[in-house]
Design a protein around this motif. Structure first.
Motif, PDB file in Angstrom:
ATOM      1  N   TRP A 194      -0.703  -3.976  -1.820  1.00 27.78           N
ATOM      2  CA  TRP A 194      -0.928  -3.136  -0.648  1.00 27.78           C
ATOM      3  C   TRP A 194      -2.237  -3.485   0.040  1.00 27.78           C
ATOM      4  O   TRP A 194      -2.421  -3.217   1.230  1.00 27.78           O
ATOM      5  CB  TRP A 194      -0.867  -1.652  -1.001  1.00 27.78           C
ATOM      6  CG  TRP A 194      -1.766  -1.183  -2.096  1.00 27.78           C
ATOM      7  CD1 TRP A 194      -1.430  -1.011  -3.407  1.00 27.78           C
ATOM      8  CD2 TRP A 194      -3.148  -0.803  -1.998  1.00 27.78           C
ATOM      9  NE1 TRP A 194      -2.521  -0.552  -4.126  1.00 27.78           N
ATOM     10  CE2 TRP A 194      -3.585  -0.414  -3.286  1.00 27.78           C
ATOM     11  CE3 TRP A 194      -4.056  -0.761  -0.930  1.00 27.78           C
ATOM     12  CZ2 TRP A 194      -4.892   0.010  -3.537  1.00 27.78           C
ATOM     13  CZ3 TRP A 194      -5.359  -0.340  -1.182  1.00 27.78           C
ATOM     14  CH2 TRP A 194      -5.760   0.043  -2.477  1.00 27.78           C
ATOM     15  N   MET A 197      -1.270  -6.106   2.337  1.00 28.73           N
ATOM     16  CA  MET A 197      -0.490  -5.474   3.401  1.00 28.73           C
ATOM     17  C   MET A 197      -1.370  -5.039   4.567  1.00 28.73           C
ATOM     18  O   MET A 197      -0.954  -5.067   5.725  1.00 28.73           O
ATOM     19  CB  MET A 197       0.261  -4.276   2.833  1.00 28.73           C
ATOM     20  CG  MET A 197       1.106  -3.499   3.829  1.00 28.73           C
ATOM     21  SD  MET A 197       1.823  -2.021   3.050  1.00 28.73           S
ATOM     22  CE  MET A 197       0.325  -1.041   2.763  1.00 28.73           C
ATOM     23  N   TRP A 393       2.139   0.939   5.980  1.00 26.09           N
ATOM     24  CA  TRP A 393       3.561   0.598   5.931  1.00 26.09           C
ATOM     25  C   TRP A 393       4.240   1.099   4.666  1.00 26.09           C
ATOM     26  O   TRP A 393       5.371   1.585   4.712  1.00 26.09           O
ATOM     27  CB  TRP A 393       3.727  -0.915   6.023  1.00 26.09           C
ATOM     28  CG  TRP A 393       3.399  -1.495   7.366  1.00 26.09           C
ATOM     29  CD1 TRP A 393       2.945  -0.836   8.481  1.00 26.09           C
ATOM     30  CD2 TRP A 393       3.483  -2.866   7.723  1.00 26.09           C
ATOM     31  NE1 TRP A 393       2.746  -1.702   9.504  1.00 26.09           N
ATOM     32  CE2 TRP A 393       3.076  -2.971   9.072  1.00 26.09           C
ATOM     33  CE3 TRP A 393       3.859  -4.021   7.053  1.00 26.09           C
ATOM     34  CZ2 TRP A 393       3.035  -4.189   9.754  1.00 26.09           C
ATOM     35  CZ3 TRP A 393       3.823  -5.235   7.709  1.00 26.09           C
ATOM     36  CH2 TRP A 393       3.425  -5.318   9.056  1.00 26.09           C
ATOM     37  N   ASP A 394       3.585   0.944   3.516  1.00 26.52           N
ATOM     38  CA  ASP A 394       4.245   1.329   2.268  1.00 26.52           C
ATOM     39  C   ASP A 394       4.402   2.836   2.153  1.00 26.52           C
ATOM     40  O   ASP A 394       5.153   3.317   1.298  1.00 26.52           O
ATOM     41  CB  ASP A 394       3.515   0.766   1.052  1.00 26.52           C
ATOM     42  CG  ASP A 394       2.064   1.208   0.950  1.00 26.52           C
ATOM     43  OD1 ASP A 394       1.498   1.678   1.965  1.00 26.52           O
ATOM     44  OD2 ASP A 394       1.472   1.082  -0.142  1.00 26.52           O
ATOM     45  N   GLN A 395       3.703   3.584   2.994  1.00 20.53           N
ATOM     46  CA  GLN A 395       3.886   5.028   3.023  1.00 20.53           C
ATOM     47  C   GLN A 395       4.837   5.462   4.131  1.00 20.53           C
ATOM     48  O   GLN A 395       5.546   6.464   3.991  1.00 20.53           O
ATOM     49  CB  GLN A 395       2.535   5.732   3.183  1.00 20.53           C
ATOM     50  CG  GLN A 395       1.497   5.327   2.153  1.00 20.53           C
ATOM     51  CD  GLN A 395       2.000   5.436   0.730  1.00 20.53           C
ATOM     52  OE1 GLN A 395       2.842   6.273   0.421  1.00 20.53           O
ATOM     53  NE2 GLN A 395       1.490   4.591  -0.159  1.00 20.53           N
ATOM     54  N   ALA A 402       9.851  -0.010   0.799  1.00 21.40           N
ATOM     55  CA  ALA A 402       8.432  -0.273   0.578  1.00 21.40           C
ATOM     56  C   ALA A 402       8.232  -1.248  -0.578  1.00 21.40           C
ATOM     57  O   ALA A 402       7.388  -2.147  -0.511  1.00 21.40           O
ATOM     58  CB  ALA A 402       7.692   1.032   0.313  1.00 21.40           C
ATOM     59  N   GLU A 403       8.997  -1.107  -1.644  1.00 20.55           N
ATOM     60  CA  GLU A 403       8.875  -2.015  -2.779  1.00 20.55           C
ATOM     61  C   GLU A 403       9.347  -3.419  -2.395  1.00 20.55           C
ATOM     62  O   GLU A 403       8.730  -4.417  -2.778  1.00 20.55           O
ATOM     63  CB  GLU A 403       9.667  -1.492  -3.977  1.00 20.55           C
ATOM     64  CG  GLU A 403       9.611  -2.389  -5.199  1.00 20.55           C
ATOM     65  CD  GLU A 403       8.200  -2.649  -5.711  1.00 20.55           C
ATOM     66  OE1 GLU A 403       7.985  -3.737  -6.294  1.00 20.55           O
ATOM     67  OE2 GLU A 403       7.325  -1.785  -5.529  1.00 20.55           O
ATOM     68  N   LEU A 406       6.505  -4.971  -0.539  1.00 28.58           N
ATOM     69  CA  LEU A 406       5.395  -5.405  -1.380  1.00 28.58           C
ATOM     70  C   LEU A 406       5.727  -6.682  -2.139  1.00 28.58           C
ATOM     71  O   LEU A 406       4.873  -7.556  -2.318  1.00 28.58           O
ATOM     72  CB  LEU A 406       5.003  -4.283  -2.344  1.00 28.58           C
ATOM     73  CG  LEU A 406       4.404  -3.030  -1.683  1.00 28.58           C
ATOM     74  CD1 LEU A 406       4.231  -1.923  -2.715  1.00 28.58           C
ATOM     75  CD2 LEU A 406       3.082  -3.338  -1.004  1.00 28.58           C
TER      76      LEU A 406
END
Length: 432
Positions: A194, A197, A393-395, A402-403, A406
């Motif tokens: 992340w 990211m 982005w991952d949230q 999201a995984e 990543l």
């Protein structure tokens, strides 16, 4: 996304004798509620103190357990899915919260907030978007606003004859001069993914503007094939080709805070990271912050790109939700803590003292009086002036996507997929 030095079950504070996550127990106040949060200073102490203060009252007892950031994300998903969540769930809002809400795993607090209008109005209005799913609120704001910031070591920049970069060409100049001087151009804890990211978030914004990811977050998978996504990957490739990141970045984890340590020991020129790391560098970096060696500024613009220098990415704040699996008694204790303990005036004051801008209105005077006034007022004004503030982005994405993101980010930064393959994988929902 706070870093940490503690282990998985790092520290537990509050009532003794709970019966586990979601279980009842407690001390002198009667009913108990469990609370999981993320470790790392200074917030760990601030939140722990808020629990201690609440438990001294008669509204019930809260037991808090802190976990390292990366381990927590997996552990909380597993616990919620198994119906073993703590009463109070720490999170980031966005896509992860949507998944929990759609599965009826977290409490809808909309009606409660309507009754507690004075509480709701304490917070900056912009924080509620990431807490809302289909016009219903499932989480309450906690902590400070957390834009991603390009931190600078002003001593290193001065020593190598470079300036804080505001354009891509100036960034490349810093990289070249840092290498010539034998210091790392950019500190990056790439193992955590992340952290890498963050570079993509700003690159895509600066190249294509905020609308490209807005389409992605809204469910348009074809937006991953936008030309600006490919161009974003090409910029990463360019950074790798000039060895922009510290040697061994692929094996550095954010939880160890090694990336921050490279800054405060004058071994790196730049670090792109969340605003929460200011407090960590202030607490652990000796005289790094007081000496003025820590600088900060916006992410550079890219010639021909659509994104403005003042656009931000990051997290509006963190959020606390109530487990739908908790008992009515536990939920009442949780609501009492959320209303009177989690973001009390003392917590706001402690956040400011630690170098953070709390998401509570009316803090201008306190920010101006802080020893970190320049930084905090810069953060505050940046948020007010930003034409766009894209959630991390991952949230923003739901957990499965999201995984996948990543996984592909890791492969992109290792040079194991091309920019085109990255875009194609994401459009297809395929892990690299």
């Amino acid at each position: 996304m706070l870093g940490a030095t503690a282990g998985l079950s790092a520290l537990t504070l509050g009532a003794c004798g709970t019966s586990g996550p979601g279980g009842t127990g407690g001390g002198g106040g009667g009913a108990g509620a469990s609370y999981w949060s993320v470790s790392g200073e200074p917030n760990e102490t601030i939140y722990g103190d808020s629990v201690t203060a609440f438990n001294e009252g008669d509204a019930g007892q809260v037991e808090v357990t802190f976990f390292q950031n990366d381990a927590y994300k997996q552990k909380i998903r597993t616990a919620i899915g198994a119906g073993e969540a703590p009463t109070i769930i720490y999170g980031w809002g966005g896509g992860g919260l949507r998944t929990y809400a759609e599965e009826s795993q977290v409490e809808d607090v909309t009606a409660w907030l309507e009754q507690e209008s004075d509480y709701k109005s304490r917070f900056v209005e912009s924080v509620w978007d990431a807490a809302t799913v289909d016009d219903k609120i499932y989480a309450l704001p906690q902590g400070a606003t957390q834009p991603i910031i390009l931190f600078q070591n002003t001593k290193v920049l001065g020593d190598i004859g470079a300036e804080a970069p505001e354009t891509w060409e100036q960034l490349l100049d810093v990289i070249e001069k840092a290498h010539s001087a034998g210091v790392a151009p950019i500190s990056l804890a790439g193992q955590s993914r992340w952290t890498s990211m963050m570079w993509l978030e700003y690159l895509l914004d600066r190249i294509g503007g905020p609308d490209v990811f807005a389409r992605i977050a809204a469910g348009d998978s074809e937006a991953w094939l936008d030309d600006s996504v490919i161009a974003m990957g090409e910029k990463v490739k360019e950074l790798l080709e000039v060895s922009a990141f510290v040697d061994g970045f692929e094996s550095m984890a954010a939880d160890s805070n090694t990336d921050q340590a490279l800054m405060w020991t004058d071994q790196a020129a730049l670090m792109l990271h969340g605003g929460w790391t200011f407090g960590g560098m202030k607490a652990s970096g000796g005289d790094f912050v007081p000496s003025g060696r820590l600088g900060y500024g916006p992410f550079p613009t890219i010639d021909g790109g659509k994104g403005e220098l003042t656009n931000l990415v990051g997290n509006p704040c963190n959020y606390l939700s109530i487990s739908a699996a908790a008992s009515d008694e536990e939920k009442e204790v949780a609501k009492a803590f959320l209303k009177d303990g989690a973001m009390s005036d003392q917590v706001a004051a402690d956040l400011i003292a630690s170098g953070s801008a709390p998401v509570i209105v009316g803090q201008e005077e306190a920010l101006a009086a802080s020893e970190d006034a320049d930084y905090l007022q810069w953060v505050y004004s940046s948020i007010q002036e930003a034409p766009a503030f894209t959630q991390s982005w991952d949230q923003a994405l739901q957990p499965t996507e999201a995984e996948t993101l990543l996984v592909n980010i890791e492969q992109l930064f290792l040079g194991q997929v091309t920019p085109e393959q990255f875009a194609e994988n994401m459009a297809a929902g395929k892990g690299a």
